[in-house]
Design an enzyme around this catalytic site. Structure first.
Site, short mmCIF file in Angstrom:
data_model
loop_
_atom_site.label_atom_id
_atom_site.label_comp_id
_atom_site.label_asym_id
_atom_site.label_seq_id
_atom_site.Cartn_x
_atom_site.Cartn_y
_atom_site.Cartn_z
N TRP A 130 -12.60 -52.50 6.94
CA TRP A 130 -12.64 -52.33 5.49
C TRP A 130 -11.45 -53.08 4.91
O TRP A 130 -10.36 -52.55 4.73
CB TRP A 130 -12.59 -50.84 5.13
N CYS B 155 -20.42 -49.12 6.44
CA CYS B 155 -21.34 -48.00 6.66
C CYS B 155 -22.82 -48.39 6.69
O CYS B 155 -23.57 -47.89 7.52
CB CYS B 155 -21.10 -46.89 5.62
N HIS C 71 -21.94 -43.79 0.43
CA HIS C 71 -21.82 -43.82 1.89
C HIS C 71 -23.22 -43.72 2.48
O HIS C 71 -24.06 -42.94 2.00
CB HIS C 71 -20.96 -42.66 2.39
N ASP D 164 -24.77 -39.92 11.87
CA ASP D 164 -23.92 -40.90 11.20
C ASP D 164 -23.08 -41.62 12.25
O ASP D 164 -22.33 -40.98 12.99
CB ASP D 164 -23.02 -40.19 10.18
N ASN E 112 -20.66 -31.88 -1.25
CA ASN E 112 -20.38 -30.71 -2.07
C ASN E 112 -18.91 -30.46 -2.41
O ASN E 112 -18.58 -29.38 -2.88
CB ASN E 112 -20.92 -29.46 -1.36
N ASP F 80 -15.31 -30.35 -4.36
CA ASP F 80 -14.79 -30.36 -5.73
C ASP F 80 -13.60 -31.30 -5.78
O ASP F 80 -12.89 -31.49 -4.78
CB ASP F 80 -14.34 -28.96 -6.17
N GLU G 203 -26.53 -28.12 -9.34
CA GLU G 203 -25.13 -27.73 -9.55
C GLU G 203 -25.03 -26.58 -10.55
O GLU G 203 -25.63 -26.61 -11.62
CB GLU G 203 -24.31 -28.92 -10.07
N GLU H 190 -27.01 -22.44 -5.70
CA GLU H 190 -25.92 -23.31 -5.27
C GLU H 190 -24.66 -22.49 -4.99
O GLU H 190 -23.95 -22.73 -4.01
CB GLU H 190 -25.65 -24.36 -6.35
N TYR I 57 -15.46 -50.24 -1.61
CA TYR I 57 -16.46 -49.24 -1.96
C TYR I 57 -16.12 -47.86 -1.42
O TYR I 57 -16.69 -46.85 -1.83
CB TYR I 57 -17.85 -49.69 -1.48
#
Length: 735
Positions: free
Chosen positions: A286, A321, A380, A403, A443, A445, A492, A497, A567
């Site tokens: 990267w 990725c 991603h 992944d 998910n 914050d 959300e 949720e 990115y």
């Protein structure tokens, strides 16, 4: 000790206290199988000539013949027989005389690896019977004619995936006569999404055609506000790709006996596709310079990468990725595991999976890049593979996240998954493998925190909705985007949720709740940020808008920071700083425009032409902070592709690639790359320089071999400009 004794000791199999047979983890290695295995009581000079003997074996392995047609393997450019497990296939055996079932006895032997064992599934003797049982090894005669018989052979629905060696053994009174080793009868057995007894069974034919048989896909990139797409050639049927994919399991040293389990296959592949452990396929990089390899943006598909690795056995430089995900998708589809490439926009990279990204603010309320370690990727890419999960409670089968991009270690290696998508959605992060990390990616914050002079951390702003805003994949049967966000997360702020979040916390994902802090948001003022469509090399405008919902007048000291970023969210340089004071009238909206000049950003631009804008505003009357960030991706001109003449299978045609340099500078070290699965192998051409406003034209002659709808994919790379793509759907006519 004599020399003879010493040599014998060296040739013995190594003992490790638990087993006398070494690990059997190479599909390529072979053992010697005797053609004549005489019994102890065989007479001296025994001549097997008078007994039943196999003269030839016909495998029905041509693309138009029954086996490859019924097993959906006719697209593989491979001369050997390729079948799918749990489904019958046919072979014809020619003997030296007519077969007499009353007195003659023969059986088949399928072998894999250097140390075949029946209890490991690497030595499979198959007797000829009268009935084939679904999903179990067996053989029966379906036709007899003169000196030949035709057999229908059923393979086990759980058998090992890979290349088997086939022998036919004939029993005589004095020994066993076997066919000679013949690589022409080697048989590849793959996973079978068409078989209900297979762990990868998928019950929708259109989905099987898309997720197993489609050799071209779409990679979605850009940002959530500016979704971009490009084609990727998976090329899972191209010459030598199947052998290259089987080699990856050898490289990962996956025991042959474990290769029938798609969970194990996916887990080891997610490690071996990156080079961080044991020199896997692709080296990740990267940065903005790739002089000692190929820039990740230059690749148009997986074939060149896999073939280079299969040939050199050295990691291929370089990937990011979408390259890891593209190659992983090729591997999975090639072996018969349904797979699709996923893009998660605003993807959190949080080292400790605590569902929180911490962005630290300095004294001027702008993001302090030296203290901030977490990152927010514009997007991603990972993969989903379809399989049952008998290792988990009922209900977790279906799509599994895998992944291969090396981000964090799992059980000591850079790998991730498989983790059930359903478990991610419901917060069941106890499910293997790596569910907490994936849950955090979609998910987390965002906490904007200021460190006071006494060392205390004060939360100034929290954004609960920015991460995982859009999760997308290619639609079935088309090139459009399918939004699958709701497969990963509930809406959300909904009750569901919140429940999923509480469940994740209960099962060990630590997430600091807002209630645990002294943070009190400024609820009566909202801030928004919008950008004009931005074209590479041009000026554009961004707008900060405040909505004052109160009856009070406020002033907001506002700071905008424009950063050129990879990115992955990692900053290359800050190119724009702008401060202003905003007067906010009661119950009204106020907008403020800032012009971004091309001269400010062009010099330091990195390959994906990505910006990240941080905007922070302090309401002077209350001391509260408003903060947001937004990714912007510049519009990059596309390559133009057109064909010349009629496109007919078996006849030469021409394709023309054109590009006009839009920059106010000369492009140097320009490379064009063109490929089309089923049409032409990758062709590269170097162009020294392309002056500003001038047009580059490249004509390539090719001969399409098969009729049908195909795709041509091209990319351009240069020192100053990358991520330039073009594609064209072409219909090849029958001759």
């Amino acid at each position: 000790m004599s020399e003879t004794t010493s040599t014998n000791e060296e040739n013995k199999l190594p003992l490790n206290g638990r087993r006398a047979i070494p690990p059997n983890n190479s599909n390529d290695e072979e053992n010697e199988v005797p053609e004549m295995e005489t019994f102890a009581f065989a007479p001296r000079g025994f001549n097997p000539g008078g007994f039943l003997r196999v003269e030839d074996i016909y495998m029905f392995k041509e693309p138009h013949e029954i086996n490859k047609q019924e097993h959906h393997t006719d697209k593989y450019y491979n001369p050997k027989l390729i079948v799918r497990r749990g489904q019958s296939f046919q072979i014809q055996i020619y003997f030296n005389r007519p077969y007499k079932p009353e007195t003659d006895q023969f059986w088949l032997e399928f072998l894999m690896g250097r140390y075949p064992q029946q209890n490991k599934g690497t030595y499979i003797p198959i007797a000829v019977g009268n009935v084939l049982k679904p999903g179990q090894w067996g053989a029966k005669i379906i036709h007899r004619e003169s000196n030949s018989i035709r057999l229908s052979i059923m393979s086990s629905a759980t058998c090992i995936i890979g290349k088997f060696r086939l022998y036919v053994a004939v029993l005589t009174p004095f020994g066993i006569l076997r066919t000679r080793r013949n690589s022409a009868t080697d048989t590849y057995i793959l996973f079978n999404p068409w078989c209900q007894l297979d762990a990868v069974y998928l019950d929708d034919e259109k989905e099987r055609e898309e997720y197993v048989l489609n050799d071209v896909g779409i990679v979605f990139h850009g940002s959530v506000e500016e979704v971009k797409s490009r084609s990727w050639s998976y090329g899972q049927f191209e010459e030598n790709i199947l052998d290259a994919c089987l080699f990856l399991m050898d490289k990962a040293e996956l025991e042959l006996s474990g290769r029938g389990n798609p969970i194990k296959v996916c887990r080891v592949a997610s490690a071996v596709i990156n080079s961080r452990d044991e020199d896997g396929v692709i080296t990740g990089a990267w940065r903005n310079s790739y002089d000692d390899g190929i820039a990740p943006s230059t690749w148009t598909g997986s074939v060149d990468i896999l073939l280079e690795y299969y040939s050199s056995k050295q990691p291929v430089r370089y990937g990011q990725c979408w390259v890891f995900a593209g190659v992983f998708n090729t591997f999975l589809r090639c072996l018969g595991i349904p797979a699709r490439l996923i893009t998660n926009y605003s993807s959190a990279h949080d080292n400790n999976a605590n569902l929180r990204l911490d962005f630290f603010l300095d004294d001027e309320e702008k993001v302090d890049t030296t203290l901030t370690r977490d990152s927010l990727w514009n997007y991603h890419c990972w993969n989903e593979a379809w399989m049952s999960r008998p290792d988990l409670p009922v209900g977790y089968g279906g799509w599994q996240v895998v992944d291969a991009t090396p981000q964090e270690t799992s059980d000591g290696m850079y790998r991730c998954g498989p983790a059930p998508v359903k478990a991610i959605k419901h917060g069941h992060v106890y499910c293997q493998f790596d569910a907490p990390f994936i849950y955090a990616e979609v998910n987390s914050d965002i906490f904007y925190t200021k460190i006071e002079k006494n060392g205390t951390q004060v939360v100034k702003s929290i954004n609960q909705t920015h991460v995982g805003q859009l999760i997308a994949t290619k639609e079935v049967g088309g090139d459009g985007m399918m939004d699958i966000t709701e497969e990963y997360k509930f809406r959300e702020g909904s009750e569901e949720e919140r429940l999923a979040l509480e469940t994740a916390v209960m099962y060990g994902v630590k997430k600091e709740s807002i209630q645990d802090t002294t943070y009190q948001p400024q609820t009566d003022v909202e801030m928004d940020f919008q950008a004009q469509k931005a074209v590479l090399g041009n000026d554009f405008k961004v707008t900060v808008t405040f909505r004052n919902k109160s009856h009070n007048s406020y002033t907001a000291t506002t700071y905008l920071s424009g950063n050129i970023v990879f990115y992955t969210g990692v900053t290359r340089s800050e190119f724009k700083k702008h401060s202003f004071s905003a007067k906010l009238k009661p119950s009204s909206a106020s907008s403020f425009d800032i012009v971004i000049k091309s001269s400010e950003y062009m010099r330091d631009l990195v390959e994906q032409a990505s910006f990240n804008f941080f905007v922070t505003a302090r309401i002077n009357e209350t001391g509260k902070i408003l903060a947001l960030q937004k990714a912007i991706v510049l519009e990059i001109p596309a390559l133009r592709i057109k064909t010349k003449g009629e496109l007919v299978a078996g006849r030469q045609a021409s394709v023309i690639v054109e590009f006009t340099n839009p920059l106010k500078q000369t492009l140097e070290n320009v490379t064009l790359r063109l490929e089309g699965p089923g049409l032409l192998r990758t062709i590269k051409k170097q162009f020294g320089k392309v002056p500003m406003n001038s047009t580059l034209t490249w004509e390539v002659k090719f001969t399409p071999m098969r009729p049908g709808l195909r795709k041509l994919i091209a990319s351009l790379s240069s020192d100053a400009l990358r991520h330039v793509y073009g594609e064209l759907n072409v219909q090849i006519q029958k001759p």
